[in-house]
Motif scaffolding. Structure first.
Motif, PDB file in Angstrom:
ATOM      1  N   ALA A 264       6.433  -0.256  -9.666  1.00 40.12           N
ATOM      2  CA  ALA A 264       6.509  -0.427 -11.120  1.00 40.12           C
ATOM      3  C   ALA A 264       5.716  -1.661 -11.544  1.00 40.12           C
ATOM      4  O   ALA A 264       5.454  -2.577 -10.753  1.00 40.12           O
ATOM      5  CB  ALA A 264       7.963  -0.553 -11.552  1.00 40.12           C
ATOM      6  N   LEU A 265       5.307  -1.691 -12.798  1.00 47.33           N
ATOM      7  CA  LEU A 265       4.499  -2.794 -13.312  1.00 47.33           C
ATOM      8  C   LEU A 265       5.223  -4.126 -13.172  1.00 47.33           C
ATOM      9  O   LEU A 265       6.445  -4.205 -13.312  1.00 47.33           O
ATOM     10  CB  LEU A 265       4.149  -2.544 -14.782  1.00 47.33           C
ATOM     11  N   GLY A 266       4.430  -5.164 -12.908  1.00 44.53           N
ATOM     12  CA  GLY A 266       4.965  -6.508 -12.863  1.00 44.53           C
ATOM     13  C   GLY A 266       5.424  -6.945 -11.488  1.00 44.53           C
ATOM     14  O   GLY A 266       6.624  -7.010 -11.219  1.00 44.53           O
ATOM     15  N   TYR A 267       4.482  -7.294 -10.610  1.00 45.02           N
ATOM     16  CA  TYR A 267       4.863  -7.780  -9.279  1.00 45.02           C
ATOM     17  C   TYR A 267       3.701  -8.539  -8.656  1.00 45.02           C
ATOM     18  O   TYR A 267       2.565  -8.485  -9.135  1.00 45.02           O
ATOM     19  CB  TYR A 267       5.292  -6.627  -8.366  1.00 45.02           C
ATOM     20  N   PHE A 268       4.002  -9.250  -7.567  1.00 47.17           N
ATOM     21  CA  PHE A 268       2.956  -9.798  -6.716  1.00 47.17           C
ATOM     22  C   PHE A 268       3.375  -9.625  -5.261  1.00 47.17           C
ATOM     23  O   PHE A 268       4.564  -9.557  -4.943  1.00 47.17           O
ATOM     24  CB  PHE A 268       2.650 -11.272  -7.030  1.00 47.17           C
ATOM     25  N   ASP A 269       2.366  -9.534  -4.391  1.00 49.54           N
ATOM     26  CA  ASP A 269       2.588  -9.403  -2.953  1.00 49.54           C
ATOM     27  C   ASP A 269       2.273 -10.731  -2.267  1.00 49.54           C
ATOM     28  O   ASP A 269       1.284 -11.397  -2.602  1.00 49.54           O
ATOM     29  CB  ASP A 269       1.709  -8.303  -2.357  1.00 49.54           C
ATOM     30  N   ILE A 270       3.096 -11.098  -1.310  1.00 49.43           N
ATOM     31  CA  ILE A 270       2.908 -12.329  -0.554  1.00 49.43           C
ATOM     32  C   ILE A 270       2.047 -12.011   0.662  1.00 49.43           C
ATOM     33  O   ILE A 270       2.460 -11.250   1.532  1.00 49.43           O
ATOM     34  CB  ILE A 270       4.257 -12.918  -0.116  1.00 49.43           C
ATOM     35  N   GLU A 271       0.864 -12.599   0.718  1.00 49.05           N
ATOM     36  CA  GLU A 271      -0.046 -12.347   1.831  1.00 49.05           C
ATOM     37  C   GLU A 271       0.073 -13.401   2.934  1.00 49.05           C
ATOM     38  O   GLU A 271      -0.175 -13.105   4.102  1.00 49.05           O
ATOM     39  CB  GLU A 271      -1.490 -12.283   1.327  1.00 49.05           C
ATOM     40  N   TYR A 272       0.417 -14.619   2.541  1.00 45.38           N
ATOM     41  CA  TYR A 272       0.592 -15.678   3.538  1.00 45.38           C
ATOM     42  C   TYR A 272       1.580 -16.692   2.983  1.00 45.38           C
ATOM     43  O   TYR A 272       1.543 -17.032   1.795  1.00 45.38           O
ATOM     44  CB  TYR A 272      -0.730 -16.375   3.859  1.00 45.38           C
TER      45      TYR A 272
END
Length: 298
Positions: A264-272
Motif C-alpha cells: 500500500a502507498l506510503g512506505y520505505f524499505d531499509i537497505e542497510y
C-alpha cells in the motif's frame, strides 16, 4: 581506497623451507581462480596460483577480508561522495551511479535482520534498531533534491527522528541570499519544517516501514540572528477527519489501516542499518543515506 588484507598461508606451505618457497614463487604472475566463502564475520577468498611455466604442484593461498572492514570502506566512500556533491544536491549522473553501487554493496552485507521490528512502539526500546536521530548525508529522492532549485530558500540540515511509533522528517531552511555571504557577515535566519508520521511494520516485509502522515509544522527558529523559537508554529493536522469520524463510526481506524497490505502507498524499505548508518529506499525509488547523531538542534 585501500583495504588491509591479511595473507593466510595454508598449513601445507609451512613444511616448505623459506628458501625453496622464495625460489618457487618469485615468478608467480597468474591467479587462476577465486572461490568465495563466508564464515561468520569473514569473507575468505581462496586463490590457486601457478608458476609461469604452469608446471609443478598447485599451492593454495587464502585471503581474509572482514565484513567490518568492507562496510567501513564502503561507508567512507559514500561520505566522500556526499561531501564532494553536496549530499546529492549537486550530484552528476556518474556520482549517483557510484553511490548506487556502494549502497548495493552495503545492502549485501546488511548486518541487521528484521530492521523494522519495534517500529510500532509495542516492544522494548532496545528492540527498535531504527530508534534515534538520523541526519541525511546523501539522497537521490526527487522531492528532496528539487528543494535546492528554490531561489528563495536553501535546504540546510535534514533529519529523520524516530521515536517509535512516531517518525518526524525535519528540514531546516535558510534564506538563499544567506549562502552568498560568509558567516561573519550574514545575519542568520532559519525556518524549521517538520512532517509528522506514524510508523508501523508491513505484514510479511521485515525491512519495510509503513507511514501514515499526521501533520506538518513550520517553526521560525532564528531571524536576523535573533532567536524566535518562542513564536507559535504554523501547523496543519492531517488526522482530524479520521479522529472526527472515529467519534461516530466505531472501528473506522481498522478500515483505514494499510498494515496488512505490504504494498500500500506510503512506505520505505531499509537497505542497510547499523549503529552508524541508515540507508532507506522510498516507495518511488529515491534513496536516503543518514548517519546517527546525538541531537538534532538547529
Amino acid at each position: 581506497m585501500m583495504i588491509s588484507i591479511n595473507i593466510i598461508i595454508c598449513y601445507h606451505l609451512l613444511a616448505v623451507s623459506v628458501f625453496s618457497f622464495t625460489e618457487s614463487f618469485t615468478s608467480i604472475t597468474q591467479i587462476k581462480s577465486f572461490l568465495r566463502y563466508s564464515t561468520g564475520n569473514q569473507l575468505l577468498l581462496a586463490a590457486n596460483v601457478h608458476n609461469d611455466d604452469d608446471t609443478g604442484p598447485e599451492s593454495g593461498g587464502c585471503v581474509s577480508l572482514s565484513v567490518n572492514q568492507k562496510s567501513s570502506a564502503l561507508k567512507r566512500e559514500l561520505l566522500q561522495l556526499a561531501a564532494s556533491y553536496d549530499r546529492g544536491f549537486g550530484a552528476t549522473p556518474r556520482a549517483r551511479e557510484e553511490a548506487s553501487d556502494i549502497i548495493q554493496q552495503l545492502a549485501v552485507i546488511n548486518p541487521t535482520e528484521n530492521a523494522a521490528r519495534g517500529i510500532d512502539g509495542n516492544g522494548e526500546d532496545d528492540d527498535a534498531p531504527l530508534k534515534g536521530a538520523w541526519r541525511m548525508i546523501w539522497t537521490t529522492a526527487l522531492d528532496v533534491v528539487s528543494l535546492a532549485a528554490s531561489p528563495v530558500a536553501a535546504p540546510s540540515a535534514i533529519y529523520q527522528v524516530i521515536d517509535p511509533p512516531v517518525a518526524i522528517n525535519i528540514i531546516d531552511f535558510i534564506p538563499r541570499v544567506q549562502t552568498f555571504f560568509p558567516p561573519s557577515v550574514a545575519q542568520n535566519s532559519l525556518l524549521r519544517a517538520e512532517v509528522g508520521t506514524r510508523a508501523y511494520p508491513r505484514f510479511g516485509k521485515p525491512n519495510r516501514v509503513g507511514l501514515v502522515f499526521e501533520g506538518i509544522k513550520l517553526q521560525p527558529v532564528e531571524i536576523f540572528g535573533q532567536k524566535v523559537d518562542g513564536l507559535p508554529p504554523l501547523s496543519v493536522d492531517f488526522t482530524w477527519p479520521q479522529n472526527f469520524l472515529a467519534q461516530f463510526v466505531p472501528g473506522i481506524d481498522d478500515l483505514w489501516s494499510t498494515q496488512n497490505d505490504p504494498d500500500a502507498l506510503g512506505y520505505f524499505d531499509i537497505e542497510y542499518l547499523d549503529d552508524e548508518l541508515l540507508v532507506i529506499k522510498q516507495q518511488g525509488g529515491g534513496r536516503f543515506a543518514l548517519v546517527k547523531v546525538n541531537n538534532y538542534d538547529p
